[in-house]
Design an enzyme around this catalytic site. Structure first.
Site, PDB file in Angstrom:
ATOM      1  N   GLU A 267      -8.544  14.737   2.159  1.00  0.00           N
ATOM      2  CA  GLU A 267      -7.089  14.574   2.178  1.00  0.00           C
ATOM      3  C   GLU A 267      -6.437  15.929   1.987  1.00  0.00           C
ATOM      4  O   GLU A 267      -6.869  16.725   1.152  1.00  0.00           O
ATOM      5  CB  GLU A 267      -6.580  13.662   1.044  1.00  0.00           C
ATOM      6  CG  GLU A 267      -6.858  12.194   1.186  1.00  0.00           C
ATOM      7  CD  GLU A 267      -6.229  11.399   0.025  1.00  0.00           C
ATOM      8  OE1 GLU A 267      -5.335  11.955  -0.670  1.00  0.00           O
ATOM      9  OE2 GLU A 267      -6.646  10.260  -0.198  1.00  0.00           O
ATOM     10  N   GLU A 321       4.444   5.281   3.405  1.00  0.00           N
ATOM     11  CA  GLU A 321       4.040   3.979   2.857  1.00  0.00           C
ATOM     12  C   GLU A 321       5.007   3.601   1.738  1.00  0.00           C
ATOM     13  O   GLU A 321       4.992   4.183   0.660  1.00  0.00           O
ATOM     14  CB  GLU A 321       2.601   4.043   2.340  1.00  0.00           C
ATOM     15  CG  GLU A 321       1.589   4.391   3.426  1.00  0.00           C
ATOM     16  CD  GLU A 321       0.219   4.713   2.858  1.00  0.00           C
ATOM     17  OE1 GLU A 321      -0.465   3.792   2.367  1.00  0.00           O
ATOM     18  OE2 GLU A 321      -0.160   5.907   2.884  1.00  0.00           O
ATOM     19  N   LYS A 324       3.879   2.476  -2.176  1.00  0.00           N
ATOM     20  CA  LYS A 324       3.040   3.291  -3.054  1.00  0.00           C
ATOM     21  C   LYS A 324       3.783   3.560  -4.360  1.00  0.00           C
ATOM     22  O   LYS A 324       4.965   3.907  -4.344  1.00  0.00           O
ATOM     23  CB  LYS A 324       2.667   4.614  -2.389  1.00  0.00           C
ATOM     24  CG  LYS A 324       1.718   4.467  -1.210  1.00  0.00           C
ATOM     25  CD  LYS A 324       1.048   5.784  -0.855  1.00  0.00           C
ATOM     26  CE  LYS A 324       0.012   6.163  -1.887  1.00  0.00           C
ATOM     27  NZ  LYS A 324      -0.748   7.380  -1.500  1.00  0.00           N
ATOM     28  N   GLU A 330       5.133  10.383  -3.152  1.00  0.00           N
ATOM     29  CA  GLU A 330       3.992   9.540  -2.804  1.00  0.00           C
ATOM     30  C   GLU A 330       4.274   8.648  -1.609  1.00  0.00           C
ATOM     31  O   GLU A 330       3.358   8.244  -0.893  1.00  0.00           O
ATOM     32  CB  GLU A 330       3.576   8.686  -4.005  1.00  0.00           C
ATOM     33  CG  GLU A 330       2.879   9.434  -5.111  1.00  0.00           C
ATOM     34  CD  GLU A 330       1.537   9.999  -4.660  1.00  0.00           C
ATOM     35  OE1 GLU A 330       0.756   9.255  -4.042  1.00  0.00           O
ATOM     36  OE2 GLU A 330       1.287  11.193  -4.901  1.00  0.00           O
TER      37      GLU A 330
END
Length: 392
Positions: A267, A321, A324, A330
């Site tokens: 990542e 997203e 999250k 985030e």
């Protein structure tokens, strides 16, 4: 005549290689993480269409979602799946691991090109320290199950770790693991060495910059031109933080006697939005970081310590997203919004229509495509002329 025929054959071979290079292919060492912590994300078949339009051939998911595994069948997209952290205790049992691989992996392989199993995620630095004792035994059991089912040559087993496993990362040659992790880390590295699997690291220069914006150059974190840093022990020059972080991991492994294991970035990314205290989380910085990383990937380069080994990188993430937890950042690492529109431009060429906003997208910009094509065509003509002249 024989010489002419032989030369003509040579010309055809060389031209074939060059023309194949001039085609607009994919970035072999680049993957994208496909997270699913959102209630507004497109279905897997639409995600696959997006990945194909980007010519991305590698992705990672954070579970073994059967809808995704089915949708990706026959696509040729390489897929890393994940064992959730809460499953580690169960999968320590070889029989449970065999059942897991038999039901979660084998029915989909090889139609779905599963190439890796991530056992847990950031186990070493999570809140549940009991997971540490379960990690390597679970990995061993899963590896045994793959071997029993004849899949061990096709699917690698590893575990992604955060950079917090390092007690020191600067300069890179002083890289070392946290002392308390030495025993379990040695067991992990022994497993990876035996199975010839990579060490996966989640490395985010953004976090280092956010915590110390007065000490760390933004250009250094973003891959922008900068003076960089010289490792005083090796005299190696680093012009970006990501490569320094990766090399610090390599040095840390070497200190434990495992200097030959490949490191891959499972990542990395940069958020496009953050809370007021999340310095640097902007669309501009996110675009610059990922665009510059993409350029590095296109060149196929390695780190200063391993310049000839192309660094494999999985960018986080494909989508924003919205579910999250944690700070605003985030929920804002994605290249794309759930509706398929770009959050920011990282050099992706979009031939959009009003109904399909991301219908035809390539990882390389059109200018880069033309430049590469012209270069290879000129090179092909030059070699052709030289070889023909040799035959005369």
């Amino acid at each position: 005549m024989e010489l002419c025929l032989r030369t003509a054959f040579t010309v055809q071979c060389v031209l074939g290689v060059i023309l194949s290079l001039s085609g607009i292919g994919f970035v072999e060492s680049l993957g994208i993480n496909y997270g699913q912590v959102g209630n507004d994300l497109p279905p897997p078949n639409k995600v696959l269409q997006l990945l194909k339009s980007l010519t991305v051939t590698k992705t990672r998911i954070y579970d073994t979602n059967p809808d995704i595994l089915n949708a990706f069948a026959g696509s040729g997209v390489e897929l890393i799946v994940t064992v959730e952290n809460e499953m580690l205790a169960t999968l320590m049992d070889p029989q449970q691991a065999l059942q897991w691989v038999t039901t979660r992996i084998k029915p989909y392989f090889p139609a779905t090109k599963i190439t890796g199993i991530a056992v847990g995620n950031e186990v070493f630095t999570g809140d549940d320290m009991t997971l540490l004792d379960n990690l390597v035994p679970a990995m061993v059991s899963i590896q045994q199950a793959l071997t029993q089912l004849g899949l061990q040559q096709d699917i690698q087993v590893s575990t992604p770790s955060s950079l917090a496993v390092l007690a020191n990362s600067y300069p890179p040659s002083d890289g070392m693991f946290v002392a308390e992790l030495t025993t379990i880390m040695t067991q992990l590295l022994q497993f990876l060495s035996t199975t010839k699997s990579p060490f996966w690291i989640n490395a985010y220069p953004y976090f280092a910059y956010k915590d110390s914006p007065d000490k760390i150059s933004l250009d250094y974190a973003l891959f922008n031109p900068n003076s960089g840093m010289m490792d005083p022990h090796t005299n190696m020059h680093y012009d970006n933080m990501l490569y320094a972080q990766v090399d610090a991991v390599i040095y840390a492994m070497a200190r434990l006697g495992f200097g030959g294991i490949e490191v891959r970035v499972s990542e990395t990314g940069w958020p496009s939005k953050g809370d007021p205290n999340e310095v640097g989380a902007t669309p501009q910085n996110a675009s610059i970081y990922n665009r510059n990383l993409l350029k590095r990937q296109l060149s196929g380069e390695g780190t200063p310590l391993r310049p000839k080994m192309r660094l494999e990188v999985y960018v986080f993430a494909l989508f924003n997203e919205n579910m999250k937890p944690g700070p605003t950042s985030e929920r804002n690492y994605g290249f794309y919004k759930p509706d398929g529109t770009m959050v920011y431009n990282v050099g992706l060429t979009a031939l959009s229509t009003s109904t399909t906003p991301s219908s035809s997208i390539s990882l390389t910009s059109m200018a880069t495509k033309i430049e590469r094509t012209d270069h290879y065509q000129c090179l092909a003509c030059w070699i052709s002329a030289c070889l023909v002249a040799m035959a005369i």
